[in-house]
Write a protein that holds these residues in place. Structure first.
Motif, mmCIF file in Angstrom:
data_model
loop_
_atom_site.group_PDB
_atom_site.id
_atom_site.type_symbol
_atom_site.label_atom_id
_atom_site.label_comp_id
_atom_site.label_asym_id
_atom_site.label_seq_id
_atom_site.Cartn_x
_atom_site.Cartn_y
_atom_site.Cartn_z
ATOM 1 N N GLN A 1 0.784 -1.058 -0.017
ATOM 2 C CA GLN A 1 0.281 -0.102 0.149
ATOM 3 C C GLN A 1 0.841 1.473 0.011
ATOM 4 N N ASP A 2 2.148 1.076 -0.073
ATOM 5 C CA ASP A 2 3.115 2.302 0.070
ATOM 6 C C ASP A 2 3.396 3.028 -1.238
ATOM 7 N N TYR A 3 3.725 4.052 -1.204
ATOM 8 C CA TYR A 3 4.396 4.933 -2.333
ATOM 9 C C TYR A 3 5.499 5.475 -2.284
ATOM 10 N N VAL A 4 6.247 5.415 -3.230
ATOM 11 C CA VAL A 4 7.486 5.595 -3.408
ATOM 12 C C VAL A 4 8.125 6.765 -4.365
ATOM 13 N N LEU A 5 8.947 7.688 -4.012
ATOM 14 C CA LEU A 5 9.308 8.763 -4.863
ATOM 15 C C LEU A 5 10.783 8.326 -5.358
ATOM 16 N N ASN A 6 11.271 7.854 -6.378
ATOM 17 C CA ASN A 6 12.533 7.352 -6.552
ATOM 18 C C ASN A 6 12.605 7.670 -8.075
ATOM 19 N N ASP A 7 13.944 7.298 -8.542
ATOM 20 C CA ASP A 7 14.373 7.712 -10.051
ATOM 21 C C ASP A 7 13.336 7.186 -10.682
ATOM 22 N N VAL B 1 -2.317 8.605 2.465
ATOM 23 C CA VAL B 1 -2.484 9.667 3.312
ATOM 24 C C VAL B 1 -1.213 10.785 3.691
ATOM 25 N N PRO B 2 0.146 10.011 3.969
ATOM 26 C CA PRO B 2 1.119 11.061 4.149
ATOM 27 C C PRO B 2 1.751 11.223 2.742
ATOM 28 N N PHE B 3 1.319 10.566 1.826
ATOM 29 C CA PHE B 3 1.979 10.854 0.399
ATOM 30 C C PHE B 3 1.136 11.973 -0.055
ATOM 31 N N LEU B 4 -0.117 12.279 0.073
ATOM 32 C CA LEU B 4 -0.815 13.273 -0.521
ATOM 33 C C LEU B 4 -0.329 14.560 0.659
ATOM 34 N N TYR C 1 2.568 15.055 1.649
ATOM 35 C CA TYR C 1 3.802 15.718 1.156
ATOM 36 C C TYR C 1 3.560 16.562 -0.279
ATOM 37 N N LEU C 2 2.804 15.831 -0.982
ATOM 38 C CA LEU C 2 2.668 16.588 -2.338
ATOM 39 C C LEU C 2 2.027 18.017 -2.126
ATOM 40 N N ALA C 3 0.945 18.156 -1.185
ATOM 41 C CA ALA C 3 0.462 19.245 -0.768
ATOM 42 C C ALA C 3 1.252 20.251 -0.137
ATOM 43 N N ALA C 4 2.190 19.777 0.508
ATOM 44 C CA ALA C 4 3.176 20.423 1.192
ATOM 45 C C ALA C 4 4.267 21.016 0.249
ATOM 46 N N ASN C 5 4.493 20.746 -1.058
ATOM 47 C CA ASN C 5 5.398 21.047 -1.799
ATOM 48 C C ASN C 5 4.518 21.747 -3.058
ATOM 49 N N GLY C 6 3.474 22.334 -2.883
ATOM 50 C CA GLY C 6 2.687 23.138 -3.776
ATOM 51 C C GLY C 6 2.070 22.604 -4.825
ATOM 52 N N ILE C 7 1.619 21.234 -4.524
ATOM 53 C CA ILE C 7 0.785 20.698 -5.679
ATOM 54 C C ILE C 7 -0.636 20.694 -5.399
ATOM 55 N N ASN C 8 -1.558 20.673 -6.063
ATOM 56 C CA ASN C 8 -2.815 20.997 -5.625
ATOM 57 C C ASN C 8 -3.554 19.344 -5.765
ATOM 58 N N ILE C 9 -3.767 18.982 -4.584
ATOM 59 C CA ILE C 9 -4.089 17.391 -4.609
ATOM 60 C C ILE C 9 -5.525 17.175 -4.827
ATOM 61 N N PHE C 10 -6.273 18.337 -5.067
ATOM 62 C CA PHE C 10 -8.010 18.492 -5.364
ATOM 63 C C PHE C 10 -7.946 18.411 -6.845
ATOM 64 N N ASP C 11 -7.141 18.696 -7.578
ATOM 65 C CA ASP C 11 -7.471 18.569 -9.089
ATOM 66 C C ASP C 11 -6.929 17.241 -9.705
ATOM 67 N N LYS C 12 -7.753 16.510 -9.863
ATOM 68 C CA LYS C 12 -7.572 15.205 -10.468
ATOM 69 C C LYS C 12 -6.541 15.001 -11.355
#
Length: 557
Positions: free
Chosen positions: A293-299, A330-333, A335-346
């Protein structure tokens, strides 16, 4: 009195100048009238040809509209649409039946093959008259099936220890809820492998003598299957880790009166089915991730985002020196929101979610360097992708040419593709780098042709752009050229859907997917599904022990 011949029959030298002028003038007039009539006929012929072409095109459009109406009627009746075209037969026509080792060794059948597996012997006496001599026995092996109801009363001993603790003798393995494991094995086998509905299965059992309700039969088929679900998940994991290629396909499925989709993921030695509400790329990646169920931001995740042409300014905020792993969504979203990405725009969040899952897939070693072979469905276009040649050729088969010239162009191109496909099969049996270069040049010649038939030229241009995916077999000869294996696996699910309809509960949906996947996996591994069920339910014998399917899939990769 003889008639005088016309002057035209006389020699020109005998005519006067006036007659000669009249003759030439008449001939010129007749020639002008003939030319006018010919021009009028040619104009009428062109008009008729244009009208004929228009009628052909209109007829083609009516056929398409008729098929669309048939599909809509089928959809309203919750039936699958009927395909408008018959199979092209390219794969069968280009098969080489004389290839050494392609035929399986013939298995001995009949009573002679059962001589060493007799379960009991019975001596039949003969009525011989006095004085006869005994000459031995003449054997006759008879195969039969014994199906009968058996009601066993187990009298369990009860003891009370000196400490006052009660001890009761345990029941044999597999007995749950007053029913034996053999009964459950019989129900699972007939329902999964025999496509028998629950109503007919209930009727059959009651006719044999087992008093049981339909509700109890449904419990056999859908409940207490955690061990089977875990093994099905392990089989998918082992296949994605070890298989050099996987073929994928999907089909419609009804669940809880809604339209769901069943995705098939299979290789040479395994098959898995998953039924979900969606068949998007995000859903397919989630299936490839398995139980993680995890998400990973790698190369791998950032490479995926770059191929999706995501705004580089957004990627700059996310790129770090070390990969980042998130336990769930949940923590993945966050992190995205904290970096300026609109998580409500599909539209914005979808590629990031896909990239996070793809990074997790690579992080856990799934898929690896495996080639994903599919039809041209966009959701399957991930990783190292290859296209199915049968589906590509089917696009030529679907063209509806309106003129004889267009028909000839289509037939010529189909013949060229068939010969090229046969050459690819020959290369697959005997890979050769020199032959690979020749096949690449031959591909360019075929798909760079321009015929003047607009739809055909567009299709050739479109297929030519997919050269790398269509010629994946040149660099990976083990890759299949088609997804026929996936379609064969899905055929059992489609038949079950036609017979039993859809599923209602989550347990029923998961049970159908797991049992069908395990059954197909047993077939590919050369195992008896009946013996597999007996071993897993604790009633198997020592002669038919079945090892974990996941270990067998990994060992044969």
């Amino acid at each position: 009195m003889t008639k005088r011949r016309l002057p035209m029959a006389e020699h020109a030298d005998t005519l006067s100048l006036k007659a000669l002028r009249e003759l030439v003038t008449g001939l010129v007039a007749r020639a002008d009238r003939a030319e006018i009539r010919i021009e009028a006929l040619e104009a009428d012929n062109r008009k008729l040809r244009e009208e004929n072409d228009q009628l052909r095109i209109e007829n083609t459009r009516l056929k398409v509209d008729n098929q669309l109406l048939r599909d809509e009627i089928a959809r309203l009746k919750n039936l699958p649409p009927r395909p408008p075209f018959r199979p092209s037969g390219m794969d069968q026509a280009t098969s080489d039946k004389t290839v050494a080792g392609s035929r399986k060794p013939a298995r001995r059948r009949g009573p002679k093959g059962d001589t060493g597996s007799a379960t009991r012997e019975e001596v039949l006496p003969a009525r011989a008259p006095p004085g006869s001599r005994f000459k031995g026995y003449k054997d006759c092996v008879v195969r039969d099936l014994v199906v009968r109801a058996e009601v066993v009363r187990y009298r369990r001993e009860c003891w009370v220890t000196p400490e006052g603790r009660t001890i009761i003798a345990p029941l044999p393995a597999g007995i749950k809820g007053g029913y034996g494991a053999s009964l459950r094995r019989f129900c699972l086998m007939l329902h999964s492998h025999g496509q028998v509905t629950t109503q007919r299965l209930t009727t059959l059992l009651n006719d044999v003598g087992v008093e049981i309700s339909k509700r109890q039969v449904i419990r056999f088929l859908t409940e207490r299957l955690d061990g089977f679900h875990a093994e099905d998940a392990a089989v998918l994991h082992a296949g994605l880790v070890s298989a050099p290629f996987v073929t994928v396909d999907d089909t419609g499925a009804r669940h809880a009166n809604r339209n769901f989709h069943t995705t098939q993921i299979g290789g040479e030695h395994f098959t898995a089915f998953r039924t979900t509400p969606s068949k998007s790329r995000l859903n397919f990646l989630a299936l490839l991730r398995g139980n993680y169920q995890d998400y990973v931001l790698n190369d791998a995740a950032f490479t995926f985002l770059e191929t999706r042409q995501v705004d580089p300014a957004l990627l700059a905020h996310l790129k770090t020196c070390e990969p980042r792993r998130f336990a769930n969504q949940v923590p993945f979203l966050e992190y995205l929101a904290a970096n300026g990405i609109n998580i409500f725009d599909k539209e914005i969040i979808r590629p990031f979610a896909e990239a996070g899952i793809w990074g997790a897939i690579r992080h856990h070693g799934l898929v690896g360097n495996a080639v994903i072979v599919s039809d041209d469905a966009g959701q399957f276009r991930v990783g190292t992708h290859a296209l199915c040649w049968v589906h590509a050729e089917r696009l030529l088969h679907k063209l509806m040419p309106a003129t004889p010239g267009q028909v000839k162009h289509v037939e010529t191109l189909r013949e060229l593709v068939w010969h090229f496909y046969k050459a690819l099969k020959a290369f697959q049996r005997r890979p050769d780098p020199r032959a690979a270069r020749g096949l690449q040049a031959r591909f360019d010649r075929i798909f760079s042709l321009r015929t003047g038939y607009g739809d055909l030229d567009k299709l050739l241009f479109r297929l030519g752009r997919r050269k790398a995916e269509l010629l994946r077999v040149l660099e990976r000869p083990e890759t299949p050229l088609h997804t026929n294996a996936s379609e064969r696996d899905l055929r059992g699910l489609v038949i079950k859907r036609k017979i039993s309809g859809g599923t209602v509960s989550r347990n029923g949906r998961q049970a159908r997917d797991s049992m069908l996947g395990l059954m197909k996996t047993c077939q590919k591994l050369g195992l008896s599904f009946w013996h597999y069920l007996g071993d897993r339910l604790g009633i198997g014998d020592e002669d038919h022990l079945v090892a974990p399917l996941a270990s067998m899939v990994a060992a044969r990769a």
